[in-house]
Design a protein around this motif. Structure first.
Motif, PDB file in Angstrom:
ATOM      1  N   ARG A   7       0.839  -1.201   0.000  1.00 14.51           N
ATOM      2  CA  ARG A   7       0.000   0.000   0.000  1.00 14.51           C
ATOM      3  C   ARG A   7       0.877   1.256   0.000  1.00 14.51           C
ATOM      4  NH1 ARG A   7      -3.083   2.287   4.855  1.00 14.51           N
ATOM      5  NH2 ARG A   7      -4.172   4.025   3.907  1.00 14.51           N
ATOM      6  N   ALA A   8       1.956   1.216   0.780  1.00 15.37           N
ATOM      7  CA  ALA A   8       2.849   2.370   0.856  1.00 15.37           C
ATOM      8  C   ALA A   8       3.497   2.651  -0.506  1.00 15.37           C
ATOM      9  CB  ALA A   8       3.926   2.146   1.917  1.00 15.37           C
ATOM     10  N   LYS A   9       3.974   1.601  -1.155  1.00  9.24           N
ATOM     11  CA  LYS A   9       4.629   1.782  -2.459  1.00  9.24           C
ATOM     12  C   LYS A   9       3.645   2.211  -3.544  1.00  9.24           C
ATOM     13  CE  LYS A   9       8.548  -1.348  -1.927  1.00  9.24           C
ATOM     14  NZ  LYS A   9       9.187  -2.557  -2.483  1.00  9.24           N
ATOM     15  N   ALA A  10       2.377   1.840  -3.392  1.00  9.74           N
ATOM     16  CA  ALA A  10       1.356   2.192  -4.377  1.00  9.74           C
ATOM     17  C   ALA A  10       0.765   3.581  -4.130  1.00  9.74           C
ATOM     18  CB  ALA A  10       0.240   1.150  -4.371  1.00  9.74           C
ATOM     19  N   LEU A  11       1.016   4.134  -2.973  1.00  8.15           N
ATOM     20  CA  LEU A  11       0.441   5.441  -2.625  1.00  8.15           C
ATOM     21  C   LEU A  11       0.914   6.503  -3.607  1.00  8.15           C
ATOM     22  CD1 LEU A  11      -1.324   6.900  -0.503  1.00  8.15           C
ATOM     23  CD2 LEU A  11       0.784   7.378   0.749  1.00  8.15           C
ATOM     24  N   ARG A  12      -0.024   7.214  -4.186  1.00  7.05           N
ATOM     25  CA  ARG A  12       0.319   8.269  -5.152  1.00  7.05           C
ATOM     26  C   ARG A  12       0.597   9.560  -4.409  1.00  7.05           C
ATOM     27  NH1 ARG A  12       0.812  11.138  -9.324  1.00  7.05           N
ATOM     28  NH2 ARG A  12      -0.682  12.299 -10.533  1.00  7.05           N
ATOM     29  N   LEU A  13       1.814  10.073  -4.554  1.00 11.95           N
ATOM     30  CA  LEU A  13       2.191  11.354  -3.958  1.00 11.95           C
ATOM     31  C   LEU A  13       2.214  12.391  -5.068  1.00 11.95           C
ATOM     32  CD1 LEU A  13       5.113  10.098  -1.686  1.00 11.95           C
ATOM     33  CD2 LEU A  13       2.698  10.297  -1.130  1.00 11.95           C
ATOM     34  N   GLU A  14       1.556  13.505  -4.831  1.00 12.85           N
ATOM     35  CA  GLU A  14       1.430  14.534  -5.862  1.00 12.85           C
ATOM     36  C   GLU A  14       2.762  15.225  -6.130  1.00 12.85           C
ATOM     37  OE1 GLU A  14      -1.220  15.237  -7.816  1.00 12.85           O
ATOM     38  OE2 GLU A  14      -2.145  13.509  -6.840  1.00 12.85           O
ATOM     39  N   PRO A  15       3.072  15.465  -7.407  1.00 14.76           N
ATOM     40  CA  PRO A  15       4.272  16.240  -7.713  1.00 14.76           C
ATOM     41  C   PRO A  15       4.088  17.700  -7.284  1.00 14.76           C
ATOM     42  CG  PRO A  15       3.140  15.564  -9.734  1.00 14.76           C
ATOM     43  CD  PRO A  15       2.374  15.004  -8.581  1.00 14.76           C
ATOM     44  N   ILE A  16       5.203  18.351  -7.051  1.00 17.80           N
ATOM     45  CA  ILE A  16       5.202  19.753  -6.631  1.00 17.80           C
ATOM     46  C   ILE A  16       6.057  20.513  -7.631  1.00 17.80           C
ATOM     47  CG2 ILE A  16       5.831  21.352  -4.776  1.00 17.80           C
ATOM     48  CD1 ILE A  16       5.953  18.682  -3.012  1.00 17.80           C
ATOM     49  N   THR A  17       5.504  21.567  -8.232  1.00 17.82           N
ATOM     50  CA  THR A  17       6.285  22.415  -9.120  1.00 17.82           C
ATOM     51  C   THR A  17       6.466  23.755  -8.439  1.00 17.82           C
ATOM     52  OG1 THR A  17       5.472  21.283 -11.084  1.00 17.82           O
ATOM     53  CG2 THR A  17       6.391  23.496 -11.409  1.00 17.82           C
ATOM     54  N   VAL A  18       7.708  24.197  -8.373  1.00 17.45           N
ATOM     55  CA  VAL A  18       8.017  25.426  -7.649  1.00 17.45           C
ATOM     56  C   VAL A  18       9.153  26.164  -8.347  1.00 17.45           C
ATOM     57  CG1 VAL A  18       9.598  24.264  -6.052  1.00 17.45           C
ATOM     58  CG2 VAL A  18       8.488  26.370  -5.344  1.00 17.45           C
ATOM     59  N   THR A  19       9.062  27.487  -8.328  1.00 14.67           N
ATOM     60  CA  THR A  19      10.155  28.319  -8.826  1.00 14.67           C
ATOM     61  C   THR A  19      11.051  28.662  -7.649  1.00 14.67           C
ATOM     62  OG1 THR A  19       8.799  29.190 -10.613  1.00 14.67           O
ATOM     63  CG2 THR A  19      10.748  30.470 -10.002  1.00 14.67           C
ATOM     64  N   VAL A  20      12.342  28.445  -7.825  1.00 10.29           N
ATOM     65  CA  VAL A  20      13.314  28.702  -6.774  1.00 10.29           C
ATOM     66  C   VAL A  20      13.486  30.216  -6.646  1.00 10.29           C
ATOM     67  CG1 VAL A  20      15.691  28.328  -6.047  1.00 10.29           C
ATOM     68  CG2 VAL A  20      14.463  26.519  -7.265  1.00 10.29           C
ATOM     69  N   GLU A  21      13.172  30.740  -5.463  1.00  6.43           N
ATOM     70  CA  GLU A  21      13.203  32.181  -5.227  1.00  6.43           C
ATOM     71  C   GLU A  21      14.525  32.608  -4.595  1.00  6.43           C
ATOM     72  OE1 GLU A  21       9.804  33.156  -2.848  1.00  6.43           O
ATOM     73  OE2 GLU A  21       8.418  32.235  -4.265  1.00  6.43           O
ATOM     74  N   ARG A  22      15.085  33.679  -5.105  1.00  7.86           N
ATOM     75  CA  ARG A  22      16.376  34.189  -4.637  1.00  7.86           C
ATOM     76  C   ARG A  22      16.363  34.513  -3.144  1.00  7.86           C
ATOM     77  NH1 ARG A  22      18.159  39.205  -7.764  1.00  7.86           N
ATOM     78  NH2 ARG A  22      18.722  37.717  -9.370  1.00  7.86           N
ATOM     79  N   GLY A  23      15.327  35.209  -2.679  1.00  8.65           N
ATOM     80  CA  GLY A  23      15.267  35.599  -1.266  1.00  8.65           C
ATOM     81  C   GLY A  23      15.215  34.396  -0.335  1.00  8.65           C
ATOM     82  N   ARG A  24      14.451  33.395  -0.727  1.00  8.15           N
ATOM     83  CA  ARG A  24      14.354  32.185   0.101  1.00  8.15           C
ATOM     84  C   ARG A  24      15.655  31.391   0.087  1.00  8.15           C
ATOM     85  NH1 ARG A  24       8.732  29.270  -0.253  1.00  8.15           N
ATOM     86  NH2 ARG A  24       9.608  28.343   1.608  1.00  8.15           N
TER      87      ARG A  24
END
Length: 152
Positions: A7-24
């Motif tokens: 079940r753990a291996k089949a669990l779908r984890l959502e992708p995350i798209t992010v722009t890398v911010e200079r200040g952060r």
């Protein structure tokens, strides 16, 4: 309660798209004690040959926290977060990432290992980091789950 590995291996984890911010990036570099100016000063980064601030080594771990529920996969598996510890993390890098780059993080659970007669379970999550369709890094994080009712 033991974690169901299939079940753990089949669990779908959502992708995350992010722009890398200079200040952060600069804030993160300071927070982890990075003293090299290329991580906090765009002019120093450019003088060193970078197009902008480069991503410090462990920054990708913090990007995963951009998810609306970064530990939701644990609760989806019925894991009591009060019994969770950070085990370890590792990174493999294929290309540099800089401020202004947009990356997609694709996490998935790759294994669950049981030790001490079920008293400890290790959830291993791998995240592929992609930019423009090409891998730039992979991050592997291990979460330790203590099962107090198990007898080692």
């Amino acid at each position: 309660m033991a974690i169901d590995v299939r079940r753990a291996k089949a669990l779908r984890l959502e992708p995350i798209t992010v722009t890398v911010e200079r200040g952060r990036l600069a804030f993160f570099a300071k927070a982890v004690g990075q003293t090299d100016p290329v991580y906090v000063d765009p002019d120093a980064a450019k003088a060193a040959g970078y197009p902008d601030l480069p991503v410090p080594l462990t920054y990708f771990f913090s990007l995963e926290l951009e998810s609306p529920d970064p530990f939701g996969y644990l609760t989806a598996l019925g894991i009591d977060l009060r019994h969770v510890l950070h085990g370890e993390q590792s990174f493999t890098y294929y290309a540099l990432v800089h401020a202004g780059d947009t990356v997609t993080l694709r996490p998935r659970i790759v294994d669950v290992v049981t030790k001490k007669g079920g008293a400890l379970e290790f959830v291993i999550k791998r995240t592929d980091i992609i930019r423009d369709g090409m891998p730039v890094a992979e991050a592997v994080a291990t979460v330790v789950v203590r099962n107090p009712e198990a007898q080692p």
